[in-house]
Design an enzyme around this catalytic site. Structure first.
Site: not given
Length: 317
Positions: A12, A34, A89, A96, A120, A176
């Site tokens: 991406g 990918d 997130r 994910n 990620s 994060h």
């Protein structure tokens, strides 16, 4: 001397930008993986055709089978869905996690000696999952977060003070997420405390300077979401890619840089068994040292709050 191979998992915006930056800095051969048919092949062909103009003499290739990363020296994982407006997130964890489970197994099989840098989201959970599945030593599985968050904090300080971003030193620790911890007392302009310069800007009004700094801290904590709300169809990619490349360069060139990264703590800063953003020395072996320092009472309170958020996220795995 043979050049190292940099494998990028996820083609991406972030993965493609990392490929471009790594090639332009001639850090090593680049392979992009990918699952979308033709995507990594097309992007790397386009990048390879820029080589005569930009002057990098490297192998640039892409593939739809993760075996294309075989033998990579360093693997950067950006795979996963991006945030959309209104999403946190943490909202990405279910989808994910499935993607990371597959990716980590592929890395373990095809690049067993690689150092892995995970981007990620949700970062703290995804880097934890990657390390658990690969079984790699923790110093070889690293999360990218603090470099980006610190760069954002530094940018906001520079813009407020009207000085060059190159002269700002700033550090953000913790998870994060919205509970990340910018360390205000360490923020400086070539050694001069940022708070002192802010106070001078506001004619000695320390309270006003503190309020402005508080606003900069809040903006830093919400910086990723600010970009998402503006883009509406994606999330940040230039700054995360540049942050990842800084880490890749530190490892491949054994720079021994002190950078805030997501590392597995075993007693450091009072945390056991969780990945959290802290200052680390990055070199050829990955995380070569976790650098501890004493937190103030307020910093410790904020750090503990951030760690609690990380624990809840990771435990949900």
């Amino acid at each position: 001397m043979a050049k190292p191979t940099i494998a990028l998992v996820g083609g991406g915006q972030i993965g493609a930008t990392i490929a471009q930056l790594a090639a332009q800095r001639i850090l090593g051969h680049v392979v992009l993986y990918d699952v979308v048919e033709g995507l990594p092949q097309g992007k790397t062909l386009d990048l390879a055709e820029a080589a005569p103009i930009v002057n990098f003499d490297l192998r640039i290739s892409g593939g739809n089978d993760i075996s294309c990363i075989a033998g990579a020296d360093i693997v950067v994982v950006t795979a996963g869905i991006a945030r959309k407006p209104g999403m946190r997130r943490a909202d990405l964890i279910e989808v994910n996690s499935r993607i990371m489970t597959s990716v980590a197994a592929g890395i373990k099989e095809h690049a067993p000696d690689a150092i892995v840098i995970v981007l990620s989201n949700p970062l703290d959970a995804m880097v934890t999952l990657c390390q658990r599945i690969t079984g790699f030593p923790p110093q070889r599985v690293i999360g990218m977060a603090g470099v980006l968050d610190s760069a954002r904090f530094a940018s906001f300080i520079a813009w407020e003070l009207g000085v060059s971003v190159r002269d700002i030193n700033a550090m953000v620790l913790g998870g994060h997420g919205d509970a990340m911890v910018p360390i205000v007392r360490f923020a400086n302009v070539n050694g001069i405390p940022a708070m002192d310069l802010l106070t001078r800007k506001y004619d000695g009004d320390r309270a006003k300077a503190q309020q402005v700094m508080n606003d900069l801290v809040t903006r830093t904590q919400n910086a990723g979401g600010e970009v998402v709300e503006l883009l509406k169809t994606g999330s940040a990619f230039y700054s995360p890619a540049a942050s990842a490349v800084a880490m890749v360069e530190a490892v491949l060139n054994d720079q021994k840089r002190l950078l805030p990264v997501c590392a597995l703590l075993n007693g450091e800063f009072g945390v056991n068994g969780y990945y959290v953003g802290v200052p680390c020395i990055l070199g050829a072996r990955g995380i070569e040292q976790i650098v501890e320092f004493d937190l103030t009472e307020e910093e410790q309170r904020m750090f503990d709050h951030s760690v609690d958020a990380v624990k809840k996220l990771v435990d949900s795995l």
